[in-house]
Design a protein around this motif. Structure first.
Motif, PDB file in Angstrom:
ATOM      1  N   ASP A   1       8.449  -2.280   8.171  1.00 34.77           N
ATOM      2  CA  ASP A   1       8.356  -3.230   7.046  1.00 34.77           C
ATOM      3  C   ASP A   1       7.757  -4.553   7.527  1.00 34.77           C
ATOM      4  OD1 ASP A   1      10.077  -2.582   4.260  1.00 34.77           O
ATOM      5  OD2 ASP A   1      10.686  -1.383   5.971  1.00 34.77           O
ATOM      6  N   MET A   2       8.015  -4.925   8.779  1.00 33.77           N
ATOM      7  CA  MET A   2       7.406  -6.142   9.320  1.00 33.77           C
ATOM      8  C   MET A   2       5.926  -5.890   9.627  1.00 33.77           C
ATOM      9  SD  MET A   2       9.963  -7.525  12.208  1.00 33.77           S
ATOM     10  CE  MET A   2      11.579  -8.137  11.911  1.00 33.77           C
ATOM     11  N   ILE A   3       5.635  -4.725  10.145  1.00 34.38           N
ATOM     12  CA  ILE A   3       4.251  -4.422  10.534  1.00 34.38           C
ATOM     13  C   ILE A   3       3.356  -4.400   9.293  1.00 34.38           C
ATOM     14  CG2 ILE A   3       2.736  -2.742  11.672  1.00 34.38           C
ATOM     15  CD1 ILE A   3       5.212  -1.860  13.332  1.00 34.38           C
ATOM     16  N   ILE A   4       3.814  -3.725   8.255  1.00 34.63           N
ATOM     17  CA  ILE A   4       3.060  -3.738   6.991  1.00 34.63           C
ATOM     18  C   ILE A   4       4.036  -3.657   5.822  1.00 34.63           C
ATOM     19  CG2 ILE A   4       2.534  -1.235   7.183  1.00 34.63           C
ATOM     20  CD1 ILE A   4      -0.012  -3.612   5.688  1.00 34.63           C
ATOM     21  N   PRO A   5       4.302  -4.792   5.173  1.00 33.64           N
ATOM     22  CA  PRO A   5       5.268  -4.790   4.068  1.00 33.64           C
ATOM     23  C   PRO A   5       4.853  -3.819   2.960  1.00 33.64           C
ATOM     24  CG  PRO A   5       4.703  -7.018   4.713  1.00 33.64           C
ATOM     25  CD  PRO A   5       3.747  -6.121   5.428  1.00 33.64           C
ATOM     26  N   LYS A   6       5.891  -3.298   2.273  1.00 35.09           N
ATOM     27  CA  LYS A   6       5.623  -2.227   1.315  1.00 35.09           C
ATOM     28  C   LYS A   6       4.691  -2.606   0.174  1.00 35.09           C
ATOM     29  CE  LYS A   6       9.206  -4.430  -0.178  1.00 35.09           C
ATOM     30  NZ  LYS A   6      10.291  -4.830   0.692  1.00 35.09           N
ATOM     31  N   VAL A   7       4.563  -3.894  -0.126  1.00 34.50           N
ATOM     32  CA  VAL A   7       3.673  -4.238  -1.240  1.00 34.50           C
ATOM     33  C   VAL A   7       2.247  -3.781  -0.981  1.00 34.50           C
ATOM     34  CG1 VAL A   7       4.903  -6.156  -2.277  1.00 34.50           C
ATOM     35  CG2 VAL A   7       3.448  -6.599  -0.330  1.00 34.50           C
ATOM     36  N   PHE A   8       1.944  -3.490   0.281  1.00 31.66           N
ATOM     37  CA  PHE A   8       0.584  -3.045   0.598  1.00 31.66           C
ATOM     38  C   PHE A   8       0.462  -1.527   0.683  1.00 31.66           C
ATOM     39  CE2 PHE A   8       1.296  -7.242   2.436  1.00 31.66           C
ATOM     40  CZ  PHE A   8       0.466  -7.958   1.601  1.00 31.66           C
ATOM     41  N   LEU A   9       1.523  -0.832   0.325  1.00 36.43           N
ATOM     42  CA  LEU A   9       1.480   0.632   0.456  1.00 36.43           C
ATOM     43  C   LEU A   9       0.940   1.308  -0.791  1.00 36.43           C
ATOM     44  CD1 LEU A   9       4.867   1.528   2.188  1.00 36.43           C
ATOM     45  CD2 LEU A   9       2.809   0.550   3.146  1.00 36.43           C
ATOM     46  N   LYS A  10       0.497   0.512  -1.741  1.00 36.38           N
ATOM     47  CA  LYS A  10       0.100   1.127  -3.003  1.00 36.38           C
ATOM     48  C   LYS A  10      -1.312   1.678  -2.961  1.00 36.38           C
ATOM     49  CE  LYS A  10       3.445  -1.399  -5.608  1.00 36.38           C
ATOM     50  NZ  LYS A  10       3.979  -1.516  -6.938  1.00 36.38           N
ATOM     51  N   SER A  11      -2.012   1.401  -1.868  1.00 38.11           N
ATOM     52  CA  SER A  11      -3.375   1.882  -1.746  1.00 38.11           C
ATOM     53  C   SER A  11      -3.367   3.390  -1.546  1.00 38.11           C
ATOM     54  CB  SER A  11      -4.027   1.208  -0.549  1.00 38.11           C
ATOM     55  OG  SER A  11      -5.176   1.904  -0.169  1.00 38.11           O
ATOM     56  N   ILE A  12      -4.446   4.045  -1.963  1.00 33.04           N
ATOM     57  CA  ILE A  12      -4.545   5.469  -1.652  1.00 33.04           C
ATOM     58  C   ILE A  12      -5.614   5.697  -0.571  1.00 33.04           C
ATOM     59  CG2 ILE A  12      -3.594   6.280  -3.844  1.00 33.04           C
ATOM     60  CD1 ILE A  12      -6.381   6.788  -4.852  1.00 33.04           C
ATOM     61  N   GLN A  13      -5.992   4.628   0.126  1.00 34.36           N
ATOM     62  CA  GLN A  13      -6.950   4.719   1.237  1.00 34.36           C
ATOM     63  C   GLN A  13      -6.209   4.602   2.574  1.00 34.36           C
ATOM     64  OE1 GLN A  13     -10.087   4.976   0.097  1.00 34.36           O
ATOM     65  NE2 GLN A  13      -9.414   4.556  -1.994  1.00 34.36           N
ATOM     66  N   ARG A  14      -6.966   4.862   3.653  1.00 35.39           N
ATOM     67  CA  ARG A  14      -6.409   4.687   4.996  1.00 35.39           C
ATOM     68  C   ARG A  14      -6.851   3.380   5.645  1.00 35.39           C
ATOM     69  NH1 ARG A  14      -5.070   9.924   7.956  1.00 35.39           N
ATOM     70  NH2 ARG A  14      -5.380  11.470   6.363  1.00 35.39           N
ATOM     71  N   THR A  15      -7.777   2.708   5.052  1.00 33.59           N
ATOM     72  CA  THR A  15      -8.350   1.517   5.698  1.00 33.59           C
ATOM     73  C   THR A  15      -8.055   0.256   4.895  1.00 33.59           C
ATOM     74  OG1 THR A  15     -10.391   2.023   4.556  1.00 33.59           O
ATOM     75  CG2 THR A  15     -10.233   2.723   6.860  1.00 33.59           C
ATOM     76  N   GLY A  16      -8.342  -0.877   5.502  1.00 34.94           N
ATOM     77  CA  GLY A  16      -8.226  -2.148   4.797  1.00 34.94           C
ATOM     78  C   GLY A  16      -6.873  -2.818   4.957  1.00 34.94           C
ATOM     79  N   PHE A  17      -5.990  -2.261   5.806  1.00 34.81           N
ATOM     80  CA  PHE A  17      -4.641  -2.828   5.951  1.00 34.81           C
ATOM     81  C   PHE A  17      -4.555  -3.942   7.002  1.00 34.81           C
ATOM     82  CE2 PHE A  17      -3.922   1.556   4.400  1.00 34.81           C
ATOM     83  CZ  PHE A  17      -3.213   1.279   3.245  1.00 34.81           C
ATOM     84  N   GLY A  18      -5.635  -4.085   7.811  1.00 37.26           N
ATOM     85  CA  GLY A  18      -5.581  -5.022   8.940  1.00 37.26           C
ATOM     86  C   GLY A  18      -5.291  -6.453   8.538  1.00 37.26           C
ATOM     87  N   LYS A  19      -5.843  -6.872   7.422  1.00 36.74           N
ATOM     88  CA  LYS A  19      -5.619  -8.262   7.012  1.00 36.74           C
ATOM     89  C   LYS A  19      -4.163  -8.525   6.648  1.00 36.74           C
ATOM     90  CE  LYS A  19      -7.336  -7.617   2.262  1.00 36.74           C
ATOM     91  NZ  LYS A  19      -7.603  -6.158   2.370  1.00 36.74           N
ATOM     92  N   ASN A  20      -3.417  -7.472   6.349  1.00 36.13           N
ATOM     93  CA  ASN A  20      -2.003  -7.644   6.007  1.00 36.13           C
ATOM     94  C   ASN A  20      -1.039  -7.213   7.109  1.00 36.13           C
ATOM     95  OD1 ASN A  20      -3.423  -6.626   3.113  1.00 36.13           O
ATOM     96  ND2 ASN A  20      -2.391  -8.601   3.184  1.00 36.13           N
ATOM     97  N   LEU A  21      -1.599  -6.948   8.290  1.00 38.47           N
ATOM     98  CA  LEU A  21      -0.746  -6.619   9.431  1.00 38.47           C
ATOM     99  C   LEU A  21       0.237  -7.771   9.663  1.00 38.47           C
ATOM    100  CD1 LEU A  21      -0.244  -4.777  11.994  1.00 38.47           C
ATOM    101  CD2 LEU A  21      -1.847  -6.298  13.168  1.00 38.47           C
ATOM    102  N   PHE A  22       1.491  -7.475   9.831  1.00 33.97           N
ATOM    103  CA  PHE A  22       2.553  -8.481  10.041  1.00 33.97           C
ATOM    104  C   PHE A  22       2.529  -9.562   8.952  1.00 33.97           C
ATOM    105  CE2 PHE A  22       1.728  -7.085  14.524  1.00 33.97           C
ATOM    106  CZ  PHE A  22       2.942  -6.444  14.722  1.00 33.97           C
ATOM    107  N   ASP A  23       2.209  -9.161   7.746  1.00 32.37           N
ATOM    108  CA  ASP A  23       1.919 -10.128   6.687  1.00 32.37           C
ATOM    109  C   ASP A  23       2.945 -11.251   6.531  1.00 32.37           C
ATOM    110  OD1 ASP A  23      -0.144 -10.286   4.288  1.00 32.37           O
ATOM    111  OD2 ASP A  23       1.832 -10.921   3.532  1.00 32.37           O
ATOM    112  N   GLU A  24       4.241 -10.888   6.467  1.00 35.97           N
ATOM    113  CA  GLU A  24       5.239 -11.925   6.186  1.00 35.97           C
ATOM    114  C   GLU A  24       5.478 -12.843   7.372  1.00 35.97           C
ATOM    115  OE1 GLU A  24       8.653 -10.001   4.410  1.00 35.97           O
ATOM    116  OE2 GLU A  24       7.448  -9.342   2.708  1.00 35.97           O
TER     117      GLU A  24
END
Ligand code: SF4
Lengths: 467, 201
Positions: free
Chosen positions: B22-45
């Motif tokens: 949850d710290m690495i990638i908070p669930k609000v970013f899990l709604k994507s159906i892709q595998r990419t694009g998560f880097g900008k939200n790494l450790f978001d909070e």
């Protein structure tokens, strides 16, 4: 034959291929699928032109992302959630797998639906792209969570690449005291082993206190095996298990039932089996517990006080300092002085009928504290229907609880059910991580009875005072 | 999957224990159906304020660590949810290796499926690397998977263990579904046997 543990037996019955280095292909009997961790896996299949090898053994249900308000029958408002659920609708149809759509009464949290429908049976291997798959271990099934790449692997091959884990025995001896539940057992075990204590192990829970639990309670115990770091938790099947399974829609019938039963009765750890680690906790020593921090290992009896960072050692000192700051707590204060804003009853840990009964028992004829936000989210549509039939829904409503539709809801707060900044929640779910129930939200993990008690008094409360 | 043989890069220290997914990638970013694009939200909070501005003292926001390729972390990294979005986010940010005394099981497996090497080391080696990593952009570390060694900034060498099969897949960037499908005959045979022994399944 050399003596085996229950885990050894299930493992041996499912090895489809073993390489020289011990890497195995483990055959998977049941693959449960939900909307959040599967879209990329189905996409992967499509890109490679692959199919689902065993659609008959694959069961899908949306749960993580679905709204739990009654207006959901008119469609999901949040666009991203809707896209994920629609993707699952389409994938289930395209690949021909079993499916319980949002508006089916059997819809619910995947780990509640599987057992309820008789998909989960003793001696099976069960996987799901969700860490709380450990829940199904309550049936003596080897069940664990997997990542999305592994979801794709199971869809395509019905196997998983695995190496065998070690065996850990956790024995809870004797009887539980009044007011102590399966949730207190499982949290107390984690408090003892730590969240990494089970890493590399499959845990078998045994002992009189475990035997005495209903299937619901056993599911609660196994559900949180993952929070102790274990790959899976197991409980040997017995008459309680067989009684629960019998007659469920997908349970074997007639001669098949007899054949299954004969095999299931061989599923226990042999008396002289080898254990790599053993832990014994006397059931009488377990108290109703709560978590004070941001890790499920931060567990204390409700009669305790908030600890201070100096009570810990190593990396945990800094972690405790951070946790106390995040939780807004002062060392030395009584846990029962912690004031609560919100109560959440639900999740795959405590969203079954027995959990709702336990909470309703405390709430009967009472009102929740003024200003308190309290909600019950049944684990499945069928749990909800049963609770309505038994009059529990009425008790909750009259006490001031919101009575919701089934789903994961505030357990992980992907849908609109979230804590706001600083809001403090007594929750029957399984994770108290930072931000788990909403950005800067504060979570105290408790049993359903304790959650109900907190709703009435407005602070963490020893449920035994209300019994 | 991208191969992993040798990696030279800056190591960032994250001494916190029990860093969960949850710290690495908070669930609000899990709604994507892709595998990419998560880097900008790494450790978001931990990385951003609510208004989207950066939290200056978070390690990956510091100028010397913005291009880190390696994380050195406290015990039990990656515990919690099975979300593969966690390794996807690390990868998308550019992290190819995580070093800790212990990892949560599912996270550990998920890393290998995505070309990330998780390395388990004894506490004293992690302490040493944590110390190296705190030297900022001077903390350049080289990981050699073939030889199973880590070279620190001052030339010291640490060896590590890794499962032979996982190493093979990572070195060659192999897709394990393809490998398993090569064993289809074994799976067919198992299914035939199981259908006899446990027809109710
Ligand atoms: S209820 Fe919570 S823990 Fe259980 S499957 Fe849903 S999100 Fe996961």
């Amino acid at each position: 034959m050399s003596p085996k543990t229950l885990y050894d037996k299930i493992w041996d019955a499912h090895v489809a291929h073993e390489a020289d280095d011990g890497t195995c292909l483990l055959y998977i009997d049941r693959h449960l699928v939900h909307e959040v961790t599967s879209p990329q896996a189905f996409e992967g299949l499509r890109l490679e032109g692959r199919t689902v090898r065993a659609p008959d053994k694959t069961i899908a249900v949306p749960d993580h992302n679905v709204p739990t308000t009654e207006d959901r029958v008119h469609g999901i408002v949040n666009e991203e959630s809707r896209i994920q659920v629609e993707a699952l609708d389409k994938n289930a149809k395209d690949f021909g797998i079993h499916y319980y759509p949002v508006n089916d009464v059997r819809q619910g949290i995947v780990h509640i639906v599987g057992p309820e429908q008789g998909w989960t049976l003793p001696g099976m291997t069960v996987v799901c792209g969700d860490s709380h798959t450990a829940t199904h271990g309550a049936f003596g099934a080897l069940a664990h969570g997997i990542g999305t790449s592994e979801v794709e692997h199971v869809l395509a091959t019905q196997t998983l690449i695995q190496k065998k884990s070690k065996n850990m025995k956790v024995e809870i001896t004797g009887k539980l005291r009044p007011g102590v539940t399966a949730k207190d057992i499982t949290l107390s075990v984690i408090g003892k082993t730590g969240t990494a204590g089970g890493t590399g192990y499959v845990i078998e829970y045994c002992g009189e206190a475990i035997r005495d639990l209903s299937m619901e309670g056993r599911m609660t115990v196994c559900n949180m095996a993952i929070e102790g770091g274990a790959r899976a938790g197991l409980i040997a099947p017995d008459q309680t298990t067989f009684d629960y399974v019998k007659g469920r829609p997908h349970a074997p019938k007639g001669a098949q039932w007899e054949a299954a039963l004969a095999w299931w009765k061989t599923l226990y750890s042999d008396a002289d089996a080898h254990w790599d680690m053993e832990i014994t906790i006397p059931g009488e020593d377990i108290a109703p517990v709560v978590t004070w921090g941001t890790s499920p290992e931060d567990v204390l009896p409700i009669t305790g006080k908030v600890p201070s960072p100096e009570d810990f050692r190593g990396g945990k000192v800094e972690a405790a300092r951070r946790a106390l700051d995040y939780m807004g707590l002062t060392p030395g204060m009584a846990l029962t002085d912690i004031e609560i804003d919100t109560v959440f009853i639900g999740s795959c840990t405590n969203g079954r009928i027995e959990d709702l009964r336990a909470a309703a028992e405390i709430l009967k004829g009472k009102k929740i504290k003024e200003g308190m936000r309290a909600m019950v989210v049944p684990g499945s549509g069928l749990v909800r229907a049963q609770a309505e039939e038994e009059g529990l829904a009425e008790i909750f409503r009259e006490a001031g609880f919101e009575w919701r539709m089934a789903g994961c809801s505030m357990c992980l707060a992907m849908n609109p059910d979230q804590l706001s900044e600083g809001e403090r929640c007594a929750s029957t779910s399984n994770r108290n991580f930072e931000g788990r129930q909403g950005y800067k939200g504060r979570t105290h993990l408790v049993s359903p009875g304790m959650a109900a008690a907190a709703a009435i008094t407005g602070r963490l409360t020893d449920v035994r005072e209300m019994m | 999957m991208e191969k992993f043989d040798k990696l030279t890069g800056i190591a960032a220290p994250m001494p916190l224990v029990n860093i969960d997914t949850d710290m690495i990638i908070p669930k609000v970013f899990l709604k994507s159906i892709q595998r990419t694009g998560f880097g900008k939200n790494l450790f978001d909070e931990m990385r951003y304020n609510r208004d989207g501005t950066e939290i200056a003292d978070f390690v990956l926001n510091k100028p010397q660590y913005r291009d880190a390729k390696i994380l050195v972390t406290g015990d039990n990294f990656g515990c919690g949810s099975s979300r593969e979005h966690a390794p996807w986010a690390l990868l998308d940010f550019g992290i190819r290796c995580v070093i800790s005394t212990s990892f949560a099981d599912i996270f550990y497996n998920n890393c290998f499926k995505n070309g990330i090497l998780p390395i388990v080391l004894p506490q004293e080696d992690v302490d040493k690397l944590m110390d190296d990593a705190s030297r900022g952009s001077n903390a350049v570390v080289t990981i050699d998977l073939e030889n199973q060694t880590i070279q620190g900034p001052d030339g010291g060498e640490i060896t590590f263990e890794v499962d032979a099969f996982k190493k093979h897949c990572l070195l060659n960037g192999l897709d394990d579904i393809g490998l398993t499908l090569d064993k289809a005959a074994s799976i067919d045979a198992f299914e035939a046997r199981a259908a006899q022994e446990r027809p109710w399944v």
